[in-house]
Design a protein around this motif. Structure first.
Motif, PDB file in Angstrom:
ATOM      1  N   ARG A 126       0.840  -1.216   0.000  1.00 18.83           N
ATOM      2  CA  ARG A 126       0.000   0.000   0.000  1.00 18.83           C
ATOM      3  C   ARG A 126       0.872   1.262   0.000  1.00 18.83           C
ATOM      4  O   ARG A 126       0.527   2.257  -0.633  1.00 18.83           O
ATOM      5  N   THR A 127       1.994   1.215   0.677  1.00 16.52           N
ATOM      6  CA  THR A 127       2.925   2.348   0.664  1.00 16.52           C
ATOM      7  C   THR A 127       3.496   2.525  -0.741  1.00 16.52           C
ATOM      8  O   THR A 127       3.595   3.654  -1.246  1.00 16.52           O
ATOM      9  N   LEU A 128       3.842   1.427  -1.386  1.00 19.73           N
ATOM     10  CA  LEU A 128       4.313   1.474  -2.772  1.00 19.73           C
ATOM     11  C   LEU A 128       3.235   2.027  -3.689  1.00 19.73           C
ATOM     12  O   LEU A 128       3.503   2.914  -4.509  1.00 19.73           O
ATOM     13  N   ASP A 129       2.033   1.536  -3.559  1.00 22.06           N
ATOM     14  CA  ASP A 129       0.926   1.988  -4.412  1.00 22.06           C
ATOM     15  C   ASP A 129       0.676   3.488  -4.251  1.00 22.06           C
ATOM     16  O   ASP A 129       0.482   4.203  -5.240  1.00 22.06           O
ATOM     17  N   LYS A 130       0.725   3.964  -3.021  1.00 23.97           N
ATOM     18  CA  LYS A 130       0.523   5.397  -2.771  1.00 23.97           C
ATOM     19  C   LYS A 130       1.634   6.218  -3.434  1.00 23.97           C
ATOM     20  O   LYS A 130       1.372   7.240  -4.063  1.00 23.97           O
ATOM     21  N   ALA A 131       2.881   5.755  -3.310  1.00 25.14           N
ATOM     22  CA  ALA A 131       3.998   6.471  -3.939  1.00 25.14           C
ATOM     23  C   ALA A 131       3.839   6.485  -5.455  1.00 25.14           C
ATOM     24  O   ALA A 131       4.050   7.518  -6.100  1.00 25.14           O
ATOM     25  N   LEU A 132       3.461   5.358  -6.029  1.00 22.62           N
ATOM     26  CA  LEU A 132       3.251   5.297  -7.476  1.00 22.62           C
ATOM     27  C   LEU A 132       2.156   6.265  -7.915  1.00 22.62           C
ATOM     28  O   LEU A 132       2.294   6.951  -8.932  1.00 22.62           O
ATOM     29  N   ASP A 133       1.071   6.316  -7.152  1.00 17.20           N
ATOM     30  CA  ASP A 133      -0.030   7.228  -7.477  1.00 17.20           C
ATOM     31  C   ASP A 133       0.413   8.688  -7.405  1.00 17.20           C
ATOM     32  O   ASP A 133       0.076   9.485  -8.279  1.00 17.20           O
ATOM     33  N   GLU A 134       1.155   9.025  -6.367  1.00 18.47           N
ATOM     34  CA  GLU A 134       1.536  10.426  -6.165  1.00 18.47           C
ATOM     35  C   GLU A 134       2.668  10.866  -7.097  1.00 18.47           C
ATOM     36  O   GLU A 134       2.685  12.016  -7.530  1.00 18.47           O
ATOM     37  N   ILE A 135       3.594   9.982  -7.392  1.00 16.24           N
ATOM     38  CA  ILE A 135       4.725  10.334  -8.258  1.00 16.24           C
ATOM     39  C   ILE A 135       4.327  10.208  -9.729  1.00 16.24           C
ATOM     40  O   ILE A 135       4.782  10.968 -10.570  1.00 16.24           O
ATOM     41  N   GLY A 136       3.480   9.242 -10.008  1.00 11.88           N
ATOM     42  CA  GLY A 136       3.049   8.986 -11.378  1.00 11.88           C
ATOM     43  C   GLY A 136       3.522   7.618 -11.818  1.00 11.88           C
ATOM     44  O   GLY A 136       4.642   7.208 -11.508  1.00 11.88           O
ATOM     45  N   ILE A 137       2.703   6.923 -12.556  1.00 15.87           N
ATOM     46  CA  ILE A 137       2.972   5.527 -12.867  1.00 15.87           C
ATOM     47  C   ILE A 137       4.031   5.326 -13.944  1.00 15.87           C
ATOM     48  O   ILE A 137       4.738   4.343 -13.942  1.00 15.87           O
ATOM     49  N   GLN A 138       4.185   6.210 -14.869  1.00 15.37           N
ATOM     50  CA  GLN A 138       5.111   5.991 -15.984  1.00 15.37           C
ATOM     51  C   GLN A 138       6.407   6.799 -15.855  1.00 15.37           C
ATOM     52  O   GLN A 138       6.980   7.220 -16.850  1.00 15.37           O
ATOM     53  N   GLN A 139       6.883   6.975 -14.667  1.00 12.11           N
ATOM     54  CA  GLN A 139       8.114   7.722 -14.426  1.00 12.11           C
ATOM     55  C   GLN A 139       9.324   6.797 -14.506  1.00 12.11           C
ATOM     56  O   GLN A 139       9.206   5.597 -14.299  1.00 12.11           O
ATOM     57  N   PRO A 140      10.489   7.357 -14.766  1.00  8.94           N
ATOM     58  CA  PRO A 140      11.690   6.513 -14.684  1.00  8.94           C
ATOM     59  C   PRO A 140      11.932   6.108 -13.230  1.00  8.94           C
ATOM     60  O   PRO A 140      11.499   6.798 -12.299  1.00  8.94           O
ATOM     61  N   ASP A 141      12.613   4.994 -13.043  1.00  7.75           N
ATOM     62  CA  ASP A 141      12.860   4.493 -11.690  1.00  7.75           C
ATOM     63  C   ASP A 141      13.515   5.541 -10.793  1.00  7.75           C
ATOM     64  O   ASP A 141      13.229   5.625  -9.603  1.00  7.75           O
ATOM     65  N   SER A 142      14.385   6.365 -11.357  1.00 12.39           N
ATOM     66  CA  SER A 142      15.063   7.392 -10.566  1.00 12.39           C
ATOM     67  C   SER A 142      14.082   8.389  -9.963  1.00 12.39           C
ATOM     68  O   SER A 142      14.326   8.930  -8.883  1.00 12.39           O
ATOM     69  N   ALA A 143      12.952   8.632 -10.628  1.00 14.00           N
ATOM     70  CA  ALA A 143      11.948   9.558 -10.082  1.00 14.00           C
ATOM     71  C   ALA A 143      11.368   9.020  -8.779  1.00 14.00           C
ATOM     72  O   ALA A 143      11.090   9.793  -7.851  1.00 14.00           O
TER      73      ALA A 143
END
Length: 147
Positions: free
Chosen positions: A85-102
């Motif tokens: 859930r912490t990962l999912d929240k980060a993906l949602d807030e940062i954006g799903i198609q970002q480079p890994d470095s983002a």
């Protein structure tokens, strides 16, 4: 319950591997984010995301549903769900198609690492998966030496 009673030990191993990768920022920087590394699905955030969110559906369903299938007990379920859930929240807030470095460079990422480390440490402490954990660590060490 012991590991041999699980319906799908292979799914358990994928969960543990995903949690381990999420817990190790050095690995993420060297293997996921290094533009010189020959990347594949397994060498990016897509592996833990695909395992925890897409395959295990931990963004939609409680991890306790995996007890007896790929998880042994409620504490494993609680910690794996927290990491997912912490990962999912980060993906949602940062954006799903970002480079890994983002993801790795986001202030949100430290929460992902902490939650994953807590889960991974619990898997190690239980001692049920020593053979798999040793093989996983050897693979990681091998990849890190190549990077």
């Amino acid at each position: 319950m012991n590991k041999e009673q699980l319906e799908c030990i292979a799914a358990r191993n994928r969960i543990i591997a995903a949690i381990q990768e999420l817990s190790d920022k050095d690995y993420q920087n060297k293997i996921w984010a290094d533009p010189n590394y020959a990347h594949a699905f397994w060498d990016s955030i897509r592996f833990p995301e695909g395992t925890l969110i897409e395959e295990m559906c931990l963004d939609e369903y409680p991890a306790k549903n995996l007890i007896g299938y790929s998880l042994l007990n409620e504490k494993e379920a609680e910690l794996v769900e927290k990491a997912a859930r912490t990962l999912d929240k980060a993906l949602d807030e940062i954006g799903i198609q970002q480079p890994d470095s983002a993801y790795i460079n986001s202030p949100l990422w430290e929460k992902v690492i902490r939650a994953a480390k807590e889960a991974y440490d619990f898997f190690k402490k239980q001692g049920f998966d020593n053979e798999y954990l040793s093989a996983l660590q050897a693979d990681i060490d091998n990849e890190m030496s190549k990077a």
